[in-house]
Motif scaffolding. Structure first.
Motif, PDB file in Angstrom:
ATOM      1  N   ASP A  86       3.862  -6.076  -4.691  1.00  0.00           N
ATOM      2  CA  ASP A  86       5.250  -6.568  -4.665  1.00  0.00           C
ATOM      3  C   ASP A  86       5.613  -7.156  -3.302  1.00  0.00           C
ATOM      4  N   VAL A  87       4.821  -8.107  -2.836  1.00  0.00           N
ATOM      5  CA  VAL A  87       4.978  -8.657  -1.494  1.00  0.00           C
ATOM      6  C   VAL A  87       6.127  -9.671  -1.466  1.00  0.00           C
ATOM      7  N   MET A  88       6.999  -9.563  -0.452  1.00  0.00           N
ATOM      8  CA  MET A  88       8.154 -10.446  -0.316  1.00  0.00           C
ATOM      9  C   MET A  88       8.302 -10.889   1.138  1.00  0.00           C
ATOM     10  N   VAL A  98       9.462 -13.794  10.945  1.00  0.00           N
ATOM     11  CA  VAL A  98       9.309 -13.652   9.503  1.00  0.00           C
ATOM     12  C   VAL A  98       9.155 -12.168   9.194  1.00  0.00           C
ATOM     13  N   TYR A  99       9.881 -11.693   8.195  1.00  0.00           N
ATOM     14  CA  TYR A  99       9.735 -10.321   7.716  1.00  0.00           C
ATOM     15  C   TYR A  99       8.952 -10.309   6.401  1.00  0.00           C
ATOM     16  N   CYS A 100       8.208  -9.224   6.213  1.00  0.00           N
ATOM     17  CA  CYS A 100       7.498  -9.015   4.948  1.00  0.00           C
ATOM     18  C   CYS A 100       7.790  -7.600   4.470  1.00  0.00           C
ATOM     19  N   ALA A 101       8.344  -7.472   3.267  1.00  0.00           N
ATOM     20  CA  ALA A 101       8.586  -6.171   2.642  1.00  0.00           C
ATOM     21  C   ALA A 101       7.613  -6.009   1.478  1.00  0.00           C
ATOM     22  N   PHE A 102       7.169  -4.770   1.257  1.00  0.00           N
ATOM     23  CA  PHE A 102       6.171  -4.545   0.217  1.00  0.00           C
ATOM     24  C   PHE A 102       6.197  -3.092  -0.229  1.00  0.00           C
ATOM     25  N   ARG A 103       5.517  -2.848  -1.343  1.00  0.00           N
ATOM     26  CA  ARG A 103       5.394  -1.505  -1.893  1.00  0.00           C
ATOM     27  C   ARG A 103       4.039  -0.916  -1.516  1.00  0.00           C
ATOM     28  N   GLU A 104       4.054   0.369  -1.138  1.00  0.00           N
ATOM     29  CA  GLU A 104       2.824   1.096  -0.876  1.00  0.00           C
ATOM     30  C   GLU A 104       2.652   2.217  -1.901  1.00  0.00           C
ATOM     31  N   PHE A 105       1.394   2.488  -2.265  1.00  0.00           N
ATOM     32  CA  PHE A 105       1.049   3.643  -3.091  1.00  0.00           C
ATOM     33  C   PHE A 105      -0.188   4.274  -2.464  1.00  0.00           C
ATOM     34  N   ASN A 106      -0.048   5.525  -1.999  1.00  0.00           N
ATOM     35  CA  ASN A 106      -1.130   6.120  -1.207  1.00  0.00           C
ATOM     36  C   ASN A 106      -1.965   7.108  -2.015  1.00  0.00           C
ATOM     37  N   LEU A 107      -2.936   7.740  -1.347  1.00  0.00           N
ATOM     38  CA  LEU A 107      -3.857   8.650  -2.014  1.00  0.00           C
ATOM     39  C   LEU A 107      -3.177   9.922  -2.489  1.00  0.00           C
ATOM     40  N   SER A 108      -1.997  10.223  -1.947  1.00  0.00           N
ATOM     41  CA  SER A 108      -1.228  11.389  -2.387  1.00  0.00           C
ATOM     42  C   SER A 108      -0.334  11.062  -3.575  1.00  0.00           C
TER      43      SER A 108
END
Length: 545
Positions: A86-88, A98-108
């Motif tokens: 979900d890169v923006m 320039v800003y970049c917002a994104f979603r992370e999903f980790n090993l936990s």
């Protein structure tokens, strides 16, 4: 092969319509290859920056020629232990930031929304801040927005917010903001930017894009679901909601549907409109590009289907009056089935670059001149349903009524349709309705088996069906009996719409088809002569096929 459709008095060929055509000078493909997905931002020097996630890495791409050529210029983040999505991107006017917002999903198995920043037009990147983290329920699809007062806001999908407010399993759009462009994301608290006026109502809003309308008025456009299930499932619709105070509060009662597809009559399920993105075009209307499966026919895809398997065309719609009504739907990409995450950026006033993701590293870039596009008048059937004619089948030994019905009549979706038969000399037209108990009236609902691959109507939203009435004893009295036929459509509110009636005899249809050699082959041609015409008129003259 000759078409053997008897159209009451004449034989004519009708062609399938494929939605709205866009003149080639208004819509042109620039490139198919690697580049930005969905979110793109324009720098002051005209360079467009965007990016994409390859799973464990966020790539940065740029184009200096409005989308014809793309170059990878940097990396926002890279970590084999984190899945990015979900890169923006958002460029700050009059700077190289320039800003970049994104979603992370980790090993936990925790979700987070993170922001990074580049101070040199997207080449080098540093960590900026975390908007929200440590979530076991989904948060993602962030969208950064700079308000009229200069604050930065981050809108994102939030299952936790809906759960906290008592609607488990739902998803709302949350907003957090900060003073200016830096600092903690705590200026506004956590605002529910998109939910229903009824806080207990189950909704699934996501994939927000945010548009400034001026004077602290903001519009958020989202993917959502219909208010009530159709065919036992929720299908996707495109929705919009507005704030009139810079995002602090939202007009939940004014949350509305931007685009909703029609229903599949056989399954009762609604076709989908999903994954929208909105921008302001030419400082005028809001334009939205979105995905839809409405043109493919058959059972609509489930909204939960893997996006790589969903059948998809790309279309565009815009506001028409005071940001409250929508129209001017246009076809953008109709040449295949696999596509997702369309995005837009304005390259010049009323000129838009559209990106479409075709998965596995393949993107398509299209130049769209919004002002030059003209919307042809949408064609529909007068009254919504019509009889197109009759066919005689020698294989089924029966006569088929061919009719067409629009997917929507009088603003209501069509749930079912069919044919009513009567003997004209024994029952008047007033007896011909669904539910009639008259002994000389019979009605039948159509099924998918009767759906035709060709469309025998000029309507842009019609489906054609054939209903076969098999012959009985094949006597002279049967072939000369005068039948009256009407077709019907059942609407979503339970009411019925009826076509104008037509009358014919089996003999008159066979006579026309035989004299004009309109059957599909010599065997079928001779079947009319030997099995129908001679039984009624023993002196009937033979016609060579």
């Amino acid at each position: 092969m000759k078409r053997y459709l008897f159209l009451l008095l004449i034989i004519c060929c009708l062609f399938i319509k494929n939605g709205y055509a866009v003149n080639g000078s208004e819509l042109s493909e620039l490139k198919y290859g690697s580049g930005a997905i969905r979110s793109m931002t324009r720098m002051d020097n005209g360079t467009i920056i965007g990016g994409r996630s390859s799973g464990h890495e966020i790539e940065v791409w740029s184009t200096a020629d409005n989308g014809s050529n793309w170059t990878r210029i940097g990396t926002v983040a890279s970590n084999t232990n984190i899945n990015y999505g979900d890169v923006m991107f958002l460029a700050v006017p009059n700077t190289t930031v320039v800003y970049c917002a994104f979603r992370e999903f980790n090993l936990s198995n925790h979700y987070a929304v993170v922001v990074c920043r580049s101070d040199n037009s997207g080449v080098n990147w540093v960590y900026d801040s975390t908007v929200i983290a440590g979530c076991t329920e989904f948060v993602g699809a962030p969208w950064l927005f700079i308000t009229d007062n200069g604050d930065m806001q981050c809108y994102y999908d939030s299952e936790p917010l809906a759960t906290e407010r008592g609607v488990s399993g739902a998803q709302w759009i949350a907003m957090q903001g900060r003073e200016g462009l830096t600092g903690e994301w705590n200026k506004y608290g956590v605002v529910a930017a998109s939910r229903d006026a009824n806080t207990a109502k189950f909704i699934r809003d996501g994939m927000a894009s945010v548009v400034g309308l001026g004077n602290n008025r903001i519009m958020v456009v989202t993917e959502g679901i219909e208010d009530n299930q159709s065919g036992g499932v929720y299908s996707n619709v495109v929705r919009a909601i507005q704030s009139f105070d810079g995002g602090r509060t939202w007009d939940y009662s004014g949350r509305r549907i931007v685009y909703r597809c029609g229903l599949d009559a056989a399954s009762g399920r609604r076709y989908n409109a999903f994954c929208p993105m909105a921008i302001r075009v030419g400082n005028g209307p809001v334009g939205v590009v979105f995905c839809t499966d409405e043109d493919f026919g058959g059972i609509p895809d489930l909204s939960s289907e893997d996006v790589t398997k969903r059948r998809t065309h790309i279309k565009y719609i815009r506001t028409t009056d005071n940001f409250e009504t929508w129209g001017g739907k246009e076809d953008i990409w109709m040449d295949g089935t696999q596509a997702y995450a369309p995005g837009m950026v304005e390259t010049d006033s009323n000129k838009v670059l559209i990106t479409i993701d075709h998965f596995f590293g393949h993107q398509r870039f299209i130049k769209y001149d919004v002002l030059k596009t003209k919307e042809p008048e949408k064609k529909t059937i007068d009254g919504g349903i019509e009889i197109n004619g009759c066919q005689i089948s020698y294989t089924s030994e029966g006569i088929r009524t061919v009719y067409s019905v629009d997917s929507e009549i009088n603003g209501k979706s069509v749930m079912a349709s069919g044919v009513i038969y009567s003997l004209e000399d024994e029952a008047d037209e007033s007896s011909m309705y669904v539910g009639s108990s008259h002994s000389s009236v019979a009605y039948y609902f159509s099924t998918d088996n009767g759906k035709l691959s060709s469309i025998y109507s000029d309507s842009d939203i019609a489906t054609s069906y054939a209903m076969t009435m098999k012959f009985g004893p094949k006597t002279k009295s049967e072939f000369t009996a005068k039948y009256r036929i009407k077709t019907f459509a059942k609407l979503e509110d339970g009411t019925f719409i009826y076509s104008k009636p037509v009358s014919w005899t089996i003999y008159s249809v066979a006579d026309y088809l035989y004299q004009n050699r309109e059957m599909s082959g010599e065997y079928a041609h001779n079947y009319l002569y030997n099995s129908i015409l001679l039984k009624v008129s023993p002196e009937y003259g033979m016609v060579v096929y």
